[in-house]
Design a protein around this motif. Structure first.
Motif, PDB file in Angstrom:
ATOM      1  N   UNK A 115       0.800  -1.223   0.000  1.00 32.24           N
ATOM      2  CA  UNK A 115       0.000   0.000   0.000  1.00 32.24           C
ATOM      3  C   UNK A 115       0.834   1.275   0.000  1.00 32.24           C
ATOM      4  N   UNK A 116       1.938   1.299   0.730  1.00 35.92           N
ATOM      5  CA  UNK A 116       2.676   2.551   0.915  1.00 35.92           C
ATOM      6  C   UNK A 116       3.222   3.154  -0.380  1.00 35.92           C
ATOM      7  N   UNK A 117       3.703   2.370  -1.344  1.00 38.83           N
ATOM      8  CA  UNK A 117       4.204   2.988  -2.583  1.00 38.83           C
ATOM      9  C   UNK A 117       3.142   3.764  -3.347  1.00 38.83           C
ATOM     10  N   UNK A 118       1.864   3.495  -3.101  1.00 38.61           N
ATOM     11  CA  UNK A 118       0.802   4.116  -3.887  1.00 38.61           C
ATOM     12  C   UNK A 118       0.030   5.198  -3.135  1.00 38.61           C
ATOM     13  N   UNK A 119       0.437   5.526  -1.918  1.00 37.70           N
ATOM     14  CA  UNK A 119      -0.215   6.601  -1.180  1.00 37.70           C
ATOM     15  C   UNK A 119       0.174   7.934  -1.804  1.00 37.70           C
ATOM     16  N   UNK A 120      -0.820   8.714  -2.192  1.00 39.50           N
ATOM     17  CA  UNK A 120      -0.560   9.941  -2.958  1.00 39.50           C
ATOM     18  C   UNK A 120      -0.305  11.148  -2.063  1.00 39.50           C
ATOM     19  N   UNK A 121       0.502  10.945  -1.011  1.00 45.33           N
ATOM     20  CA  UNK A 121       0.948  12.036  -0.142  1.00 45.33           C
ATOM     21  C   UNK A 121       2.433  11.832   0.131  1.00 45.33           C
ATOM     22  N   UNK A 122       3.175  12.898   0.444  1.00 43.19           N
ATOM     23  CA  UNK A 122       4.608  12.745   0.732  1.00 43.19           C
ATOM     24  C   UNK A 122       4.843  11.861   1.952  1.00 43.19           C
ATOM     25  N   UNK A 123       5.875  11.021   1.868  1.00 43.75           N
ATOM     26  CA  UNK A 123       6.267  10.169   2.993  1.00 43.75           C
ATOM     27  C   UNK A 123       7.760  10.407   3.250  1.00 43.75           C
ATOM     28  N   UNK A 124       8.084  10.793   4.473  1.00 45.02           N
ATOM     29  CA  UNK A 124       9.471  11.026   4.874  1.00 45.02           C
ATOM     30  C   UNK A 124       9.786  10.095   6.035  1.00 45.02           C
TER      31      UNK A 124
ATOM     32  N   UNK B 168      14.939  19.739  10.809  1.00 41.09           N
ATOM     33  CA  UNK B 168      15.449  20.430   9.626  1.00 41.09           C
ATOM     34  C   UNK B 168      15.326  19.545   8.390  1.00 41.09           C
ATOM     35  N   UNK B 169      15.706  18.258   8.518  1.00 45.10           N
ATOM     36  CA  UNK B 169      15.598  17.337   7.380  1.00 45.10           C
ATOM     37  C   UNK B 169      14.139  17.152   6.958  1.00 45.10           C
ATOM     38  N   UNK B 170      13.260  16.955   7.924  1.00 46.08           N
ATOM     39  CA  UNK B 170      11.850  16.717   7.602  1.00 46.08           C
ATOM     40  C   UNK B 170      11.238  17.928   6.914  1.00 46.08           C
ATOM     41  N   UNK B 171      11.494  19.116   7.445  1.00 42.95           N
ATOM     42  CA  UNK B 171      10.907  20.329   6.877  1.00 42.95           C
ATOM     43  C   UNK B 171      11.445  20.575   5.476  1.00 42.95           C
TER      44      UNK B 171
END
Length: 362
Positions: free
Chosen positions: A217-226, A318-321
């Motif tokens: 499922x995760x590869x197809x979630x249409x929102x940014x993932x960090x 800082x990395x996430x933002x």
């Protein structure tokens, strides 16, 4: 520069060890997930300097000589710590990643997430305390946070199964990620686990299927993932929440298909060769960055994240933002397509990665 010492150790987040442990005398918990103390044999010199600094601070600062002595000792501590932590062996890095005072996901929730609202349960079986989920804000971005929790005290660790999630934990994580996608919220994943729970009950409830469902499922979630590895990323238990558009590791974290102890037990029928296995697994952050499997290595404070939690949290934020600033500008179809391409490239061999780096293509 924060240097834990004296009676201020507890307030700084440092748990003062009572009996030094090292790679030849391991303390076990959750199949090798914890050492009883994170102190390394080579840190004895740092301990002596910390004692001298504490003694210096207890004396009245009535002379320039006393102030000069303090600054000299502090500079010496920082120099030796920088040299030691800059030359850690793979097995030593494993111990730092498992340090009992290393910041946990609960620490980072407190330090970098505003207005956190925890969400519980998988709507099928129950709530797994080894995985924390909830809404919050990081920097200027509202996010869904997914994090693996080892627990600090013995009671917390037992309740969290030392960070080893059951099937309901992965179902909970997926349900909350799908909820985030529904409201178009970015997902932030903080990884810290020795692996999925290895007990009979987890197998009976379908641990493999639960992790596989997340990977589908995760590869197809249409929102940014960090994703950020904050401690130990072990096996499929880590992969179950690690599929992402951007992935970073803290400098002294590890990420591998199996723990060194488990690898040694399988290959050589003894965990005594775990030190050798740690080197062969190439599980350190800089090794994985060289292989192109992680996008960034987040520097830790001198002496490790456990010596300055606030500075470590600021670096992670800082990395996430920065990542979300870039990813949230992408159209949803482009975001998913780039994620698919990123995952396909992970099948490249070590030789191919080296050739591309030499050619300046990556």
């Amino acid at each position: 520069m924060h240097i834990p010492m004296g009676d201020g150790c507890a307030a700084s987040g440092w748990e003062n060890p009572t009996a030094p442990m090292h790679p030849d005398r391991r303390g076990w918990g959750a199949f090798g997930a914890y050492s009883l103390s994170g102190e390394l044999p080579r840190e004895q010199g740092l301990r002596r300097l910390e004692s001298e600094i504490a003694e210096c601070l207890r004396r009245p600062a009535t002379s320039e000589a006393g102030v000069a002595e303090f600054h000299a000792l502090r500079a010496r501590w920082e120099g030796e710590a920088r040299e030691l932590y800059g030359s850690l062996e793979p097995w030593e890095t494993v111990f730092i990643a498992r340090h009992p005072a290393r910041p946990l996901v609960t620490d980072y929730v407190e330090l970098l997430v505003q207005d956190f609202c925890e969400l519980h349960g998988d709507r099928l079986y129950g709530d797994d305390r080894a995985i924390i989920t909830g809404f919050g804000t990081i920097g200027r971005h509202p996010v869904m946070l997914i994090g693996q929790n080892r627990g600090r005290s013995l009671q917390e660790r037992m309740a969290c199964h030392f960070g080893c999630a059951h099937p309901e934990g992965y179902r909970k994580a997926l349900a909350k990620m799908q909820l985030a996608a529904k409201f178009r919220l970015p997902i932030v994943s903080l990884i810290d686990t020795p692996g999925a729970y290895p007990g009979m009950e987890a197998e009976e409830r379908g641990i493999a299927r639960a992790i596989a469902a997340n990977l589908v499922a995760m590869p197809n979630l249409a929102v940014p993932i960090v994703a950020v590895v904050i401690g130990e990323g072990g096996s499929g238990g880590a992969l179950g929440i690690a599929v992402s558009d951007r992935m970073a590791m803290l400098e002294h974290s590890v990420f591998s298909v199996i723990s060194p102890e488990g690898c040694a037990a399988i290959l050589w029928k003894t965990s005594a060769r775990a030190k050798e296995a740690a080197s062969a697994l190439r599980m350190r952050s800089r090794d994985l960055a060289d292989l192109g499997l992680v996008d960034e290595v987040i520097p830790e404070p001198v002496g490790g994240a456990h010596r300055n939690r606030a500075e470590t949290a600021a670096s992670i934020e800082d990395f996430i933002v920065r990542s979300l600033d870039q990813l949230t500008k992408l159209p949803r179809k482009t975001l998913v397509a780039q994620r698919h391409e990123r995952l396909r490239k992970m099948g490249a061999s070590y030789e191919r990665v080296c050739e591309e780096r030499e050619a300046g293509q990556v």
